[in-house]
Structure formats: C-alpha cells, structure tokens
Design an enzyme around this catalytic site. Structure first.
Site, PDB file in Angstrom:
ATOM      1  N   GLU A   1      33.263  46.835  39.480  1.00 27.05           N
ATOM      2  CA  GLU A   1      32.618  46.124  38.359  1.00 27.05           C
ATOM      3  C   GLU A   1      32.164  44.749  38.810  1.00 27.05           C
ATOM      4  O   GLU A   1      31.154  44.243  38.362  1.00 27.05           O
ATOM      5  CB  GLU A   1      33.582  46.012  37.174  1.00 27.05           C
ATOM      6  CG  GLU A   1      32.897  45.600  35.863  1.00 27.05           C
ATOM      7  CD  GLU A   1      32.454  44.145  35.835  1.00 27.05           C
ATOM      8  OE1 GLU A   1      31.325  43.880  35.389  1.00 27.05           O
ATOM      9  OE2 GLU A   1      33.214  43.263  36.288  1.00 27.05           O
TER      10      GLU A   1
ATOM     11  N   ASP B   1      38.740  47.280  39.768  1.00 24.77           N
ATOM     12  CA  ASP B   1      38.665  46.415  40.958  1.00 24.77           C
ATOM     13  C   ASP B   1      39.127  44.984  40.698  1.00 24.77           C
ATOM     14  O   ASP B   1      39.119  44.498  39.580  1.00 24.77           O
ATOM     15  CB  ASP B   1      37.247  46.414  41.534  1.00 24.77           C
ATOM     16  CG  ASP B   1      36.197  45.967  40.516  1.00 24.77           C
ATOM     17  OD1 ASP B   1      36.306  46.333  39.334  1.00 24.77           O
ATOM     18  OD2 ASP B   1      35.262  45.238  40.911  1.00 24.77           O
TER      19      ASP B   1
HETATM   20 NI    NI Z   1      36.145  41.603  34.332  1.00 28.83          NI
END
Ligand code: NI
Length: 388
Positions: free
Chosen positions: A138, A81
C-alpha cells in the site's frame, strides 16, 4: 447494538497477532512472512477458500454464509506492509528488524480483518459471500492495483468493496467517512533544471540553476492560489532541492522533487499542465531549461454515496450514532484502496486510534483498544449487507 460480545472476548488473541506482525515488519511486496501467517490463520479458521499470490503477495480468503442463495458478494480489504523507518517506541513488541516498522498501523488492519474472519467463519450468520482481501504494497507500490489487475474482483464476483484505516487523534470507537472524494490523488513531480555552471565570483558568465529553481518554487505556489478555483483543493509541495557541490561554484544543474495533490480530475489535469508550463517558462526566462516530469500516482479515493452511507450506518450500530461522522472533511493523503473503488462501488472508513503519535512517525503504535470496535465493524458490515 454495541461491540459484538464474542469479538470483545477475542481481543487478547487478536492483540497477540497484531503484536507479532508489529515485531516482524515487511516492506511493499516483500510481505512473505505476513502473508503466510495470514493464509495459515484463514485456513485454521475454516475459510472456504484461501488463495495466496494474488497481486504478487496478496492473500484472498472466502467465507460463505449459512445461506448464499442471495448471490451477494462483499469484499473487505486490509493492507499488510510496513514502512522503511527506525522505530523509537521502546515497546516490548517493537520492531525486531532494523530500519523497518509498522508506522501506519497496517499490522492492526491485518489483525482486525483476521479477527473478523475468525468470527465470520464461526458464525456465518449472513446470506452471501465475504471476500477478504489482504493486500501488499500500500505504501507506494500500488498493491491494491496489482490485486485488481490480477482479476480479484471478477474472479470472485465482488459487488461492493470496503476498506478501513486508523486515524490518530480520533477517539477509540469513533468512525468517519463521507460520500465522494475522501483522499487525494497523489502525483509526483520532478523538475530537472539545466543551466551553465561557473565561478561564484563571475555570475555574469554563468546561468545559475539555483536561482532558476528558487523562482520555480515560488512561481509554482501561484497554481493553488491563482489557477485553481478557490473552492477546490490543491497542493503543490516541492520537498527536495538538490544542486551544487561547493560554496564558491555555481552549479551546472539542479533538481526539484515534490508531490501534487488534488481531489478532482479537472484539478489534477490543471496541476499537471501548469507545473510543466511554469517550470519550463521560468527556466527560459532566466536563460536555462527545465524539464518537468509529472507522474501520476494513486488516484482519488472516491467513495460511492450509497456505500458510504451504509458503512456509516454499520459503524453507528457498533458505536452509536454520536460516534460516527458520515460527512468527514477529505484529507490530502493518498491511498491505493482508490484502485479498488475505481473497480467496484464501495467506501473507505477512518476509525479512531486515540491519542497516539501520527501515522508515519517513529513513535507511532496501533492502538489495540481499537480492536473490539474495528472487528465488530467488519463483522456487522457482512451481517447487515447480507442479512441471513
Ligand atoms: Ni496506511
């Protein structure tokens, strides 16, 4: 044993994948294009199994070695991401999507693990199974936890798990890890102060939430300096202070928002307890009330000693011993790879991104010169952990 020759020869191709991801950043779990591209490539390389939709939009790839009698199963994780940030690099492959950019190098992490997948599918020079984990979210969405909760570790019998993140300021080809805590627990703090609004010229008839909030901000700084053991690490950062609508009106309420970081469960508990006590006590002292909401985020990224030492030895194979720090000082950033390390033994590793802007900066760019060493690390990790 330096960078793998075959991998060095793949640099241009891996760079092209990386820049394609860079141009097309996606946020949190909404990584559909990236995940589809990852799954398509893994299939084309000849992975034995490719399973999308793990942890919502995560992708798992399975590669069996020439032999797999050993029954060993090693997982390697990359994050996919991007961040809600407007890119200012002006690069030819800069983000095509307004307000989104790969400012943390997850485009690079994904490309590195794909490069390793291609090499490992070609060579299969190991005795065991490699599980490739491409995770969403994340950056604040706990996509790593979502994959663990979806049973990824049990389903493929993962025994050890490794993760890697680039670090601007570390030279290309260098690696760093450590036994024990490497990144902090990252919790959020929100403090709602209720007082009594009024005319700024009649403060004696009001109770000023800005004054209360100011005292709370100062008092909370005593936690790290006076409650936490000076040899432990702790951060309390209040980063937002919202109150008021006019220069001549005492507000009715105020809100403070921030983050608390720690490296041990004991300090984490202490931070939570003291932030609540100090906020509520200080507000009471001035005649108002405060409600402190402490929300636990990513836990400590805690490396397992044996796996951290092993990862450092693999990095030394690739780059030479003098390029590897096996006892790096922890940093107080957070990582949701922490959930994978709570689930299985393993280690997290930093690798050099050279002299670039810092991660989460609008001028940041993943350094493609890190590709040969990064991909070689993943390849050697599999071959060394599970020798054929
Ligand atoms: Ni990172």
């Amino acid at each position: 044993m330096p960078v793998v020759n075959r991998i060095a020869s793949m640099k241009e191709e891996i760079t092209a994948w990386r820049r394609d991801f860079h141009e097309n950043p996606e946020l949190l779990y909404d990584v559909h294009r990236t995940a589809a591209s990852v799954a398509e490539k893994l299939k084309a390389f000849g992975c034995d199994e490719v399973v999308p939709g793990i942890g919502q939009t995560g992708v798992v790839g399975i590669i069996k070695g020439k032999r797999w009698e050993s029954g060993k199963v090693i997982a390697m994780r990359a994050d996919m991401d991007a961040l809600p940030l407007e890119e200012i690099t002006g690069l030819p492959y800069a983000s095509k999507i307004k307000g989104k950019m790969h400012a943390c190098g997850h485009d690079g992490h994904t490309a590195l693990l794909l490069g390793a997948a291609k090499y490992l599918c070609e060579t299969r020079n190991f005795d065991g199974t490699v599980v490739l984990l491409f995770q969403p979210a994340e950056e604040g969405g706990a996509g790593g936890k979502a994959m663990v909760d979806d049973g990824v570790m049990d389903r493929w019998g993962v025994q050890e798990v490794y993760g890697m993140h680039n670090q601007p300021g570390m030279a290309i080809g260098t690696f760093a890890t450590c036994p024990g805590p490497m990144l902090a627990a990252a919790d959020s703090v929100s403090i709602l102060i209720e007082a009594k609004g009024g005319h700024a010229a009649k403060p004696h008839l009001a109770i000023d939430p800005v004054l209360i909030g100011s005292h709370i901000v100062v008092a909370l700084q005593s936690i790290a300096s006076r409650n936490v053991n000076p040899l432990d690490s702790a951060i309390v950062s209040l980063c937002m202070f919202h109150a008021g609508t006019a220069g001549n009106v005492i507000a009715q309420s105020a809100e403070l928002t921030g983050t608390a970081r720690s490296l041990t469960p004991q300090v984490r508990d202490l931070l939570e307890k003291r932030i609540v006590e100090i906020s509520e006590g200080t507000a009471k002292l001035f005649g108002g009330t405060a409600k402190a909401i402490y929300t636990r985020g990513y836990p400590v990224t805690r490396n397992h000693a044996r796996q951290a030492a092993f990862a450092a030895s693999v990095a030394a194979q690739v780059s030479g011993k003098d390029m590897v720090n096996d006892n790096v000082t922890p940093v107080m950033g957070g990582e949701d790879f922490s959930y994978m390390l709570e689930s299985r033994p393993g280690a997290f590793v930093f690798f050099g991104n050279g002299d670039t802007a810092s991660v989460h900066h609008p001028a940041y760019d993943f350094n493609d010169d890190a590709i040969p060493a990064g991909v070689s690390f993943w390849a050697r990790l599999a071959e060394t952990a599970m020798p054929a």
